[in-house]
Design an enzyme around this catalytic site. Structure first.
Site, PDB file in Angstrom:
ATOM      1  N   PHE A   1      17.838 -23.515 -39.919  1.00  0.00           N
ATOM      2  CA  PHE A   1      19.091 -24.264 -39.971  1.00  0.00           C
ATOM      3  C   PHE A   1      19.675 -24.100 -41.361  1.00  0.00           C
ATOM      4  CE2 PHE A   1      21.954 -27.728 -40.795  1.00  0.00           C
ATOM      5  CZ  PHE A   1      22.736 -27.721 -39.646  1.00  0.00           C
TER       6      PHE A   1
ATOM      7  N   ASP B   1      16.765 -21.565 -49.168  1.00  0.00           N
ATOM      8  CA  ASP B   1      17.624 -22.695 -48.824  1.00  0.00           C
ATOM      9  C   ASP B   1      16.788 -23.964 -48.944  1.00  0.00           C
ATOM     10  OD1 ASP B   1      19.128 -24.695 -47.729  1.00  0.00           O
ATOM     11  OD2 ASP B   1      19.777 -23.555 -45.971  1.00  0.00           O
TER      12      ASP B   1
ATOM     13  N   LYS C   1      22.392 -31.993 -50.238  1.00  0.00           N
ATOM     14  CA  LYS C   1      21.861 -33.278 -49.779  1.00  0.00           C
ATOM     15  C   LYS C   1      21.511 -34.242 -50.922  1.00  0.00           C
ATOM     16  CE  LYS C   1      21.047 -32.100 -45.056  1.00  0.00           C
ATOM     17  NZ  LYS C   1      20.575 -30.896 -44.417  1.00  0.00           N
TER      18      LYS C   1
HETATM   19  C1  LIG Z   1      21.572 -29.846 -43.941  1.00  0.00           C
HETATM   20  C2  LIG Z   1      21.252 -28.444 -44.280  1.00  0.00           C
HETATM   21  C3  LIG Z   1      22.258 -27.518 -44.583  1.00  0.00           C
HETATM   22  C4  LIG Z   1      23.732 -27.822 -44.434  1.00  0.00           C
HETATM   23  O1  LIG Z   1      24.156 -28.837 -45.268  1.00  0.00           O
HETATM   24  P1  LIG Z   1      25.546 -29.597 -44.947  1.00  0.00           P
HETATM   25  O2  LIG Z   1      25.750 -30.468 -46.154  1.00  0.00           O
HETATM   26  O3  LIG Z   1      25.344 -30.365 -43.687  1.00  0.00           O
HETATM   27  O4  LIG Z   1      26.595 -28.557 -44.813  1.00  0.00           O
HETATM   28  C5  LIG Z   1      21.882 -26.246 -44.979  1.00  0.00           C
HETATM   29  N1  LIG Z   1      20.586 -25.909 -45.060  1.00  0.00           N
HETATM   30  C6  LIG Z   1      19.588 -26.772 -44.779  1.00  0.00           C
HETATM   31  C7  LIG Z   1      18.179 -26.330 -44.920  1.00  0.00           C
HETATM   32  C8  LIG Z   1      19.891 -28.065 -44.361  1.00  0.00           C
HETATM   33  O5  LIG Z   1      18.908 -28.906 -44.029  1.00  0.00           O
END
Ligand SMILES: *Cc1c(COP(=O)(O)O)cnc(C)c1O
Length: 405
Positions: free
Chosen positions: A138, A223, A252
């Site tokens: 994700f 990520d 986040k």
């Molecule tokens: C939540 C998330 C995203 C996307 O972040 P948003 O602020 O919702 O755009 C990207 N990568 C990972 C691993 C995430 O958990």
């Protein structure tokens, strides 16, 4: 039905399926609903609320900065951006950072950087650059990002997609070695897959991938939007494997649970592909976000939240592993990033979440089968012991119901 929920259903797009609770206030690990019921938040807005709700230092940083200077855009300098990025680079061992707002935007930034690097530095032929990612990933919701997804729910109906994207099995370094070719720009990976179900790859996975990438002149981009900033008991989850990626994505919790603040951080050679005009964001790096982001990083260090996540995570995982329920097929986690796998033959993860909610514990399923537990990193032992009791009770109740039917 609750009138607020009805109103939301009427006016808000139905792109989520929230639990039926209307929250009106938060403080620390707790939130309260519109009827005055108190909950322990073990969802933490998908790990964005690591510092706790309404953290007083963050609220202060926010209000002081809001009353001073919020947004000028990067058409001008502000006195807040550089100190924030310096701190972020120093803590993560990266050379430079590009500020954005949401995680998705920072991932998009990473993809653009990797492609441009492939053409300008690696020498890949025009428009041939490829990005490899993993099944179960994700990385966000933009069209380019969902094109990296293997999940039809994320993708279906949103094509056509950009080319040059491929996915390989997660946790398998040999698959990465086999997938790389002369056009490969980057391998984009979550050190632990969050939305995919708190999937922890075998130990050494990331370091093997890093070595493969290094040998093949492919960028390793981690990520850590969800796993970063202490969530897994290290500042960065890639530290569990002793890996320093070429590019790093944070979001986040970087916004202290108050604002969307994200960064793409990288070594200089990679960040240097960006020149004025090649990329940007009106709100990215605004003074308000920078002030809050810097304070979020300072609190993380000064309050030893990373260490706390490791200790409390071990304690909580230990408690959960003593729960002996036929509904649970696996409990796994690192730090305060824990997933409980529910046997789909017995119940859905959502049913477990609804019952936990009624006991005052908020969590959310990810996919059908995993209940996640990711409380604010400030959570204490008593709160975790209480939470484990609620989970034990709910699972016991559900087992009785299953046996009776
Ligand atoms: C939540 C998330 C995203 C996307 O972040 P948003 O602020 O919702 O755009 C990207 N990568 C990972 C691993 C995430 O958990």
């Amino acid at each position: 039905m609750n009138a607020t929920i009805e109103l939301e259903n009427q006016y808000c797009a139905h792109n989520y399926h929230p639990l039926p609770v209307v929250l009106v206030r938060g403080e620390g690990v707790h939130v309260w609903d519109d009827a005055g019921n108190k909950y322990v938040d073990m969802m933490s807005a998908y790990s964005a609320v690591s510092h706790g709700h309404a953290n007083p230092r963050l609220v202060k940083a926010l209000s002081v900065q809001a009353a001073t200077l919020s947004i000028v855009s990067r058409a001008f300098h502000s006195d807040k951006l550089a100190p924030f990025l310096k701190r972020a680079c120093e803590l993560t061992g990266q050379d430079m950072a590009l500020p954005m707002n949401t995680g998705s935007e920072a991932v998009e930034t990473a993809l653009k950087a990797a492609r441009k690097w492939a053409y300008e530095v690696k020498g890949v032929a025009r428009d041939k650059a490829e990005i490899i990612s993993c099944e179960g990933n994700f990385h966000g919701r933009s069209i380019a990002i969902v094109s990296l997804s293997a999940d039809p729910e994320y993708k279906e109906g949103f094509g056509p997609f950009p080319s040059g994207m491929s996915t390989i099995p997660y946790g398998d370094p040999a698959a990465l070695a086999a997938a790389i070719n002369e056009n490969t720009a980057a391998f984009l990976v979550e050190p632990i897959q969050g939305e995919g179900g708190i999937n922890i790859p075998p130990a050494g996975y990331l370091s093997e991938c890093a070595e493969i990438c290094r040998q093949q002149n492919v960028l390793l981009i981690c990520d850590e939007v969800q796993t970063g900033l202490g969530r897994t008991g290290k500042l960065l989850a890639c530290e569990h494997d002793g890996v320093k990626p070429d590019g790093l994505i944070l979001g986040k919790a970087l916004g202290g649970g108050i604002l969307p603040v994200s960064l793409f951080l990288a070594k200089q050679e990679l960040m240097d592909v960006f020149q004025p005009g090649t990329h940007g964001s009106t709100f990215g790096g605004n003074a308000l976000a920078a002030a809050v982001g810097l304070e979020a990083l300072n609190i993380l260090v000064e309050d030893e939240l990373v260490e706390r996540s490791r200790e409390m995570g071990e304690y909580f995982l230990g408690l959960l592993q003593t729960i002996n329920s036929p509904l649970v097929s696996d409990v796994r986690g690192k730090g305060l990033f824990i997933g409980m796998e529910i046997d789909p033959a017995m119940a859905t993860a959502r049913e477990v979440c609804v019952r936990l909610m009624k006991k005052g514990l908020l969590s959310k399923e990810t996919h059908e089968t995993v209940v996640r537990f990711a409380p604010p990193l400030i959570v204490n032992r008593d709160q975790l012991a209480w939470a484990a009791d609620q989970i034990r009770d709910v699972l016991a109740d559900m087992d009785l119901v299953a046996k009776a039917s």
